[in-house]
Design an enzyme around this catalytic site. Structure first.
Site, PDB file in Angstrom:
ATOM      1  N   HIS A 207       0.856  -1.369  -0.056  1.00 38.72           N
ATOM      2  CA  HIS A 207      -0.037  -0.017  -0.043  1.00 38.72           C
ATOM      3  C   HIS A 207       0.976   1.399   0.106  1.00 38.72           C
ATOM      4  O   HIS A 207       0.383   2.465  -0.152  1.00 38.72           O
ATOM      5  CB  HIS A 207      -0.921   0.002   1.119  1.00 38.72           C
ATOM      6  CG  HIS A 207      -0.369   0.235   2.554  1.00 38.72           C
ATOM      7  ND1 HIS A 207       0.299  -0.743   3.194  1.00 38.72           N
ATOM      8  CD2 HIS A 207      -0.318   1.428   3.117  1.00 38.72           C
ATOM      9  CE1 HIS A 207       1.035  -0.117   4.239  1.00 38.72           C
ATOM     10  NE2 HIS A 207       0.408   0.971   4.190  1.00 38.72           N
TER      11      HIS A 207
HETATM   12  N1  UDP Z   1      -3.924  -5.838   8.439  1.00 37.01           N
HETATM   13  C1  UDP Z   1      -5.087  -6.399   8.449  1.00 37.01           C
HETATM   14  N2  UDP Z   1      -5.738  -6.671   7.430  1.00 37.01           N
HETATM   15  C2  UDP Z   1      -5.096  -6.686   6.167  1.00 37.01           C
HETATM   16  C3  UDP Z   1      -3.817  -6.279   6.340  1.00 37.01           C
HETATM   17  C4  UDP Z   1      -3.263  -5.830   7.410  1.00 37.01           C
HETATM   18  O1  UDP Z   1      -5.690  -6.458   9.764  1.00 37.01           O
HETATM   19  O2  UDP Z   1      -5.819  -7.142   5.138  1.00 37.01           O
HETATM   20  C5  UDP Z   1      -3.301  -5.440   9.867  1.00 37.01           C
HETATM   21  C6  UDP Z   1      -1.913  -6.075  10.291  1.00 37.01           C
HETATM   22  O3  UDP Z   1      -1.990  -7.200  10.796  1.00 37.01           O
HETATM   23  C7  UDP Z   1      -1.216  -4.805  10.928  1.00 37.01           C
HETATM   24  C8  UDP Z   1      -1.790  -3.563  10.398  1.00 37.01           C
HETATM   25  O4  UDP Z   1      -2.992  -3.999   9.660  1.00 37.01           O
HETATM   26  O5  UDP Z   1      -1.313  -4.919  12.283  1.00 37.01           O
HETATM   27  C9  UDP Z   1      -0.668  -2.974   9.449  1.00 37.01           C
HETATM   28  O6  UDP Z   1      -1.549  -2.037   8.679  1.00 37.01           O
HETATM   29  P1  UDP Z   1      -1.018  -1.083   7.403  1.00 37.01           P
HETATM   30  O7  UDP Z   1       0.037  -2.156   6.806  1.00 37.01           O
HETATM   31  O8  UDP Z   1      -2.163  -0.741   6.916  1.00 37.01           O
HETATM   32  O9  UDP Z   1      -0.116   0.155   7.840  1.00 37.01           O
HETATM   33  P2  UDP Z   1       1.496   0.132   8.390  1.00 37.01           P
HETATM   34  O10 UDP Z   1       1.771  -0.653   9.599  1.00 37.01           O
HETATM   35  O11 UDP Z   1       2.077   0.222   7.006  1.00 37.01           O
HETATM   36  O12 UDP Z   1       1.474   1.627   8.867  1.00 37.01           O
END
Ligand code: UDP
Length: 367
Positions: A207
């Site tokens: 993403h």
């Molecule tokens: N996650 C989720 N469902 C999904 C993809 C990710 O629950 O389909 C959770 C994952 O376990 C993690 C969090 O979302 O805890 C990560 O979010 P994201 O990757 O959107 O954000 P980032 O961590 O990169 O800021």
């Protein structure tokens, strides 16, 4: 109630980080915990499902602000959040992570001379082209108390001139949520729903704008995923931003049948999938940490990481955006060439309890 802590959540990872803090604060009868949802992520699969699964109450405030450019969104959140601040008069504003809501609300609080607490402070990718890096840096400059998840955070903040007394190495609240929900995700039915066999698939998520906003890169990524899928089924829950671009560029049909495209998956089912993946390929921040904690092989398709402990001692391989390298490393992992890993210090499911205790002491001291 004597004291008020106002916490801000805006996006998917924020809900996961604030939930354990909410539960830990409930042990203190003299603290009222108020939750303000800015509305950055609003769709039920990116927001409501997390509140339900994490046992978070309906937020006290929902600003319903999403979309727009960074400046537009940040400004609208600031204006709306100022009203919430004036109405609630909190003793502390608590922000987590690195999204626009984190920056916007910490700025408002600092200008109103209310103590700002940043949880997951000090992480640095040293890449200012990432909007999150700007959010992290500015939030840390104006924060009064900084809670860090790994030693690099501590070092970065000291280098940037923060004093030792302001920094608290308390562990990782994201891991607290994972540990809390482990009994539930072990019962997940997602494998039969998706018709995949545990330990026989690759899980991937993408993403980051640097990866998904370029058609050229997405096409190359698609080719690599199709190649990996010849060896193992891939489960690919698609983030709304990525989905928008894949649809816009009419790329959905270009995926092999062995790449299982799904909507974003609820947290419990996602953890179940992550915990039984043969390999995770991602550009997420949080998933680098979750995979390290669960000892699952992870390849991060980014040039840098603000979470170096996952590479230094965890199972994470940081391979840059060179998809040839990613493909080779992925196939090597699937052939059994794995990176051994250990669990970082204080990632024990108790970070939020430590944070709550420190905040309580601080509130007693300053009132
Ligand atoms: N996650 C989720 N469902 C999904 C993809 C990710 O629950 O389909 C959770 C994952 O376990 C993690 C969090 O979302 O805890 C990560 O979010 P994201 O990757 O959107 O954000 P980032 O961590 O990169 O800021």
């Amino acid at each position: 109630m004597q004291f008020k802590i106002l916490s801000v959540v805006g996006a998917r990872p924020n809900f996961i980080k604030v939930a354990p803090i909410h539960h830990a604060l409930s042990a203190y009868s003299d603290i009222e915990h108020i939750i303000c949802h800015t509305g950055q992520h609003f769709d039920s699969r990116m927001s409501d499902v997390f509140f339900n699964e994490l046992g978070l109450p309906v937020p006290d405030y929902n600003l319903e602000i999403s979309g727009g450019s960074h400046a537009d969104q940040t400004a609208r959140i600031m204006i709306a959040f100022e009203e919430v601040m004036l109405e609630t008069e909190p003793d502390i504003v608590l922000v987590v992570g690195d999204v626009n809501s984190t920056l916007a609300c910490s700025l408002v609080a600092a200008k109103l001379e209310v103590k700002v607490v940043h949880v997951e402070a000090g992480l640095r990718s040293f890449d200012r082209s990432m909007p999150e890096e700007i959010n992290r840096m500015v939030t840390d400059v104006i924060s009064d108390m900084l809670f860090v998840t790994e030693e690099s955070g501590l070092k970065n903040l000291l280098k940037e001139g923060k004093s030792k007394e302001q920094i608290f190495f308390t562990g990782n609240v994201m891991i607290d949520s994972l540990v809390r929900l482990q009994p539930k995700f072990e019962m997940s039915q997602i494998f039969s729903e998706l018709k995949v066999t545990p330990c026989e698939y690759v899980l991937c998520t993408f993403h980051r704008p640097a990866n998904v906003d370029s058609k050229e890169f997405l096409l190359e990524l698609q080719a690599v995923l199709n190649k990996i899928a010849e060896k193992n089924t891939i489960v690919f829950p698609i983030h709304p931003r990525t989905k928008f671009n894949l649809e816009n560029w009419e790329m959905i049909k270009g995926f092999s049948d062995r790449v299982l495209l799904t909507d974003p998956i609820g947290y419990i089912d996602f953890l179940a999938l992550a915990g039984k993946a043969k390999l995770i390929i991602t550009d997420s921040g949080g998933i680098q940490e979750e995979s390290t904690f669960m000892g699952i092989q992870c390849i991060t398709v980014r040039d840098n990481t603000e979470r170096p402990v996952t590479v230094d001692i965890g199972t994470n391989q940081l391979l840059g955006r060179d998809l040839q390298k990613v493909s080779e490393a992925a196939l090597a992992v699937l052939d059994g060439k794995i990176k051994k890993g250990a669990i970082p210090e204080l990632w024990d499911g108790k970070a939020a309890e430590r944070i709550a205790a420190i905040l309580h002491t601080e509130l007693l001291k300053s009132n």
